[in-house]
Motif scaffolding. Structure first.
Motif, PDB file in Angstrom:
ATOM      1  N   ALA A 274      -4.984  11.126   8.319  1.00  0.00           N
ATOM      2  CA  ALA A 274      -5.290   9.964   7.494  1.00  0.00           C
ATOM      3  C   ALA A 274      -6.750   9.578   7.686  1.00  0.00           C
ATOM      4  CB  ALA A 274      -4.392   8.795   7.882  1.00  0.00           C
ATOM      5  N   MET A 275      -7.451   9.306   6.590  1.00  0.00           N
ATOM      6  CA  MET A 275      -8.851   8.944   6.687  1.00  0.00           C
ATOM      7  C   MET A 275      -9.017   7.464   6.338  1.00  0.00           C
ATOM      8  SD  MET A 275     -11.945  10.955   4.884  1.00  0.00           S
ATOM      9  CE  MET A 275     -12.290  10.058   3.401  1.00  0.00           C
ATOM     10  N   ARG A 276      -8.542   7.085   5.156  1.00  0.00           N
ATOM     11  CA  ARG A 276      -8.552   5.669   4.831  1.00  0.00           C
ATOM     12  C   ARG A 276      -7.345   5.408   3.932  1.00  0.00           C
ATOM     13  NH1 ARG A 276     -13.546   7.139   1.590  1.00  0.00           N
ATOM     14  NH2 ARG A 276     -12.694   7.628  -0.444  1.00  0.00           N
ATOM     15  N   SER A 277      -6.795   4.227   4.057  1.00  0.00           N
ATOM     16  CA  SER A 277      -5.587   3.948   3.285  1.00  0.00           C
ATOM     17  C   SER A 277      -5.923   3.130   2.054  1.00  0.00           C
ATOM     18  CB  SER A 277      -4.573   3.192   4.142  1.00  0.00           C
ATOM     19  OG  SER A 277      -5.031   1.884   4.347  1.00  0.00           O
ATOM     20  N   LYS A 278      -4.950   2.987   1.193  1.00  0.00           N
ATOM     21  CA  LYS A 278      -5.119   2.294  -0.083  1.00  0.00           C
ATOM     22  C   LYS A 278      -5.635   0.867   0.120  1.00  0.00           C
ATOM     23  CE  LYS A 278      -4.380   2.008  -4.592  1.00  0.00           C
ATOM     24  NZ  LYS A 278      -5.148   2.792  -5.546  1.00  0.00           N
ATOM     25  N   GLU A 279      -5.212   0.247   1.249  1.00  0.00           N
ATOM     26  CA  GLU A 279      -5.619  -1.146   1.519  1.00  0.00           C
ATOM     27  C   GLU A 279      -7.126  -1.312   1.484  1.00  0.00           C
ATOM     28  OE1 GLU A 279      -1.946  -0.578   1.932  1.00  0.00           O
ATOM     29  OE2 GLU A 279      -2.880   0.100   3.786  1.00  0.00           O
ATOM     30  N   GLU A 280      -7.827  -0.292   1.978  1.00  0.00           N
ATOM     31  CA  GLU A 280      -9.288  -0.416   1.968  1.00  0.00           C
ATOM     32  C   GLU A 280      -9.881   0.271   0.741  1.00  0.00           C
ATOM     33  OE1 GLU A 280     -10.504   1.862   5.364  1.00  0.00           O
ATOM     34  OE2 GLU A 280      -8.549   1.614   6.270  1.00  0.00           O
ATOM     35  N   ALA A 281      -9.027   0.638  -0.190  1.00  0.00           N
ATOM     36  CA  ALA A 281      -9.516   1.380  -1.354  1.00  0.00           C
ATOM     37  C   ALA A 281     -10.551   0.560  -2.111  1.00  0.00           C
ATOM     38  CB  ALA A 281      -8.371   1.741  -2.280  1.00  0.00           C
ATOM     39  N   HIS A 282     -11.441   1.272  -2.786  1.00  0.00           N
ATOM     40  CA  HIS A 282     -12.539   0.627  -3.484  1.00  0.00           C
ATOM     41  C   HIS A 282     -12.101   0.011  -4.797  1.00  0.00           C
ATOM     42  CE1 HIS A 282     -14.538   3.831  -1.075  1.00  0.00           C
ATOM     43  NE2 HIS A 282     -15.239   2.777  -0.712  1.00  0.00           N
ATOM     44  N   ASP A 283     -12.733  -1.093  -5.123  1.00  0.00           N
ATOM     45  CA  ASP A 283     -12.676  -1.538  -6.496  1.00  0.00           C
ATOM     46  C   ASP A 283     -14.073  -1.262  -7.022  1.00  0.00           C
ATOM     47  OD1 ASP A 283     -12.733  -2.764  -8.890  1.00  0.00           O
ATOM     48  OD2 ASP A 283     -12.395  -4.802  -8.145  1.00  0.00           O
ATOM     49  N   TYR A 284     -14.181  -0.296  -7.888  1.00  0.00           N
ATOM     50  CA  TYR A 284     -15.502   0.180  -8.279  1.00  0.00           C
ATOM     51  C   TYR A 284     -16.204  -0.721  -9.289  1.00  0.00           C
ATOM     52  CZ  TYR A 284     -14.318   4.533  -5.880  1.00  0.00           C
ATOM     53  OH  TYR A 284     -13.991   5.468  -4.956  1.00  0.00           O
ATOM     54  N   ARG A 285     -15.474  -1.667  -9.854  1.00  0.00           N
ATOM     55  CA  ARG A 285     -16.063  -2.571 -10.851  1.00  0.00           C
ATOM     56  C   ARG A 285     -16.923  -1.794 -11.858  1.00  0.00           C
ATOM     57  NH1 ARG A 285     -19.632  -5.874  -9.390  1.00  0.00           N
ATOM     58  NH2 ARG A 285     -20.231  -4.851  -7.465  1.00  0.00           N
TER      59      ARG A 285
END
Ligand code: ADP
Ligand code: MG
Ligand code: ZN
Length: 490
Positions: A274-285
């Motif tokens: 696991a590298m990063r989970s959805k919780e920290e996923a980007h909102d790219y705007r």
């Protein structure tokens, strides 16, 4: 780190893997997508940068026309529909290798959509949908090692910042790691044929993110996916997917749930982490790039680009089977690169009997390569060499047996055919009385065939020529042998 529970083939068969791939391909333009900096690989860090690709305030992007043409050509080769108008958008995120704070990409209205790639072979072919193909700029690169104080600092190289990329997104329609591998192989082959990229994975010209989920066989709804990033060979992608499919099945079997996350593949351990989970996923705007006009591909421009589309591997493969009678498999090998296919066809067409060239490739070349674990591109005998040898057999100057011996020598000495033939050329017997003697012997030894000849089956003379060639160890002058045989038989 706990090891994975062993998944039995039976349990595995109760689940269906679902895979979708996002492939980034670097376009082979001389300059970057929005400035005139060079895209050459291997320059010293930050030697190929300017205010635009450094993201300095006030610098304005200007779209590279060739990058658009290359992207459209690739999209056409992948059976996509080209959108008359597409929009560049800013994808906002923070990362040290992205000085502007956003990447120029395409979002709502991409350059092209609705394409497909065929996987599987004749009979069992399957169309894998391509959702979209869009243009974007590459980011820079963080350097973590290889310089004086890299033990405690990270350096940034922005040479790659602004290099043109296309992103090709597939539908979630691949149903095994093997199919994903095949899709990538076909995709790379097609792109290479178009010439818009070198698809060199080591240099990062082709990168792939693999999305994967599993669902109970028969289930319509997609399962929760994970995304595997930064795997640097097709073989590793297949391995990573195999691992990931089993990991997910194991979790579901134990009554657990898949966490939507990004995972990294560690090739030396054969595991994903696991590298990063959805919780920290980007909102790219995402929003439309105000510094660039919408991109319009007029019908005439589209037609001009379509005219540059070469015959693609699948079509060429089919044609080789029909035109030269090679097997499906050999057609595959012969079309694996455009260059090789062109060499083969040029040689075959120049030869007296094109089918014999195809036949020699199949019967004499492929086997020898395979036995030595060589790719066809490593063959000591060139396609021109094969054509050359085919003509010699055709004219009867060498026998099939001699050809085999000569091919063996070529492989032994790593020499092309012409060279070996020049050195080993059998002394030809053109001495009439010597040949008459052999001809007489052959006729005496084959009374049945003599009878057939005299009963009108003139074509059987070929059999006699063969016998004389054999008796003379391939050294008899075939034209003279023919003449003598007809004389004696009449
Ligand atoms: P995201 O919004 O997470 O980027 P997208 O819908 O843009 O997801 O799809 C990205 C890639 O993931 C596509 O190639 C798509 O086919 C694939 N994909 C989407 N959903 C799934 C799923 N449930 N399982 C496997 N692959 C999927
Ligand atoms: Mg996405
Ligand atoms: Zn620049």
């Amino acid at each position: 780190m706990a090891t994975l529970p062993e998944i039995s083939p039976r349990t595995r068969s109760n689940y269906e893997p679902v895979i979708g791939l996002e492939v980034h391909v670097q376009l082979l333009t001389a300059s970057k997508i929005f400035c005139s900096c060079s895209t050459r690989f291997g320059a010293p860090p930050n030697a190929q940068v300017c205010p635009v690709c450094l993201g300095l305030p006030g610098a304005l992007p200007v779209l590279n026309r060739t990058a658009v043409e290359f992207a459209v050509l690739a999209a056409m080769a992948l059976n996509c529909r080209i959108n008359r108008t597409s929009i560049f958008a800013r994808k906002n995120y923070f990362y040290p290798d992205l000085p502007k704070g956003y990447q120029i990409s395409q979002y709502d209205q991409p350059l092209a959509e609705f394409g497909w790639i065929l996987v599987g072979s004749d009979g069992g072919e399957k169309k894998i949908g391509i959702t979209r193909l869009h243009l974007e700029e590459d980011a820079g690169k963080s350097l973590h090692e290889g310089f004086a104080d890299s033990s405690h600092t990270t350096a940034i190289d922005l040479n790659r910042s602004g290099v043109p990329l296309i992103e090709i997104v597939s539908e979630p329609e691949l149903s095994s790691p093997h199919e994903a591998y095949e899709y990538l192989t076909r995709l790379k082959e097609i792109i290479l044929y178009t010439g818009v990229s070198d698809c060199n994975m080591e240099e990062g010209s082709l990168r792939c993110d693999a999305n994967v989920s599993v669902r109970p066989r028969g289930e319509k709804q997609l399962g929760t996916k994970t995304e595997i990033k930064n795997v640097n060979s097709f073989r590793f992608i297949r391995q990573a997917l195999e691992y990931e499919v089993d990991r997910q099945i194991g979790i579901l079997q134990a009554g657990g749930q898949i966490t939507q996350e990004t995972r990294l593949y560690e090739a030396n351990q054969g595991k994903t982490y696991a590298m990063r989970s959805k919780e920290e996923a980007h909102d790219y705007r995402y929003f439309p790039e105000p510094d660039l006009l919408p991109l319009t591909i007029a019908e005439t421009w589209e037609r001009e680009i379509r005219a540059k589309l070469p015959e693609l591997p699948q079509a060429r493969r089919k044609r080789l089977v029909e035109e030269y009678g090679v097997t499906e498999y050999d057609a595959q090998v012969l079309t694996s690169t455009r260059n090789l296919a062109e060499q083969f066809e040029r040689a075959a067409r120049a030869a007296k009997n094109p089918k014999r060239v195809a036949n020699l490739v199949q019967a004499e070349l492929m086997g020898r390569l395979k036995a030595r674990g060589l790719e066809i591109t490593q063959s000591p005998i060139s396609m021109a060499g094969v054509a050359n040898s085919a003509d010699l057999v055709e004219s009867g100057a060498i026998s099939g047996k001699m050809l085999k011996d000569l091919y063996d020598l070529c492989f032994e000495r790593q020499e092309d055919f012409a060279e070996t033939y020049r050195k080993e050329k059998p002394e030809q017997i053109s001495d009439r009385s010597r040949l008459e003697k052999i001809v007489a012997e052959v006729i005496a030894a084959n009374p049945k065939q003599v009878e057939q000849y005299r009963a009108g089956k003139k074509t059987i003379v070929g059999f006699f020529v063969g016998q004389v060639m054999k008796a003379s160890k391939g050294q008899a002058n075939p034209a003279l042998v023919n003449e003598l045989l007809v004389e004696k038989l009449e």
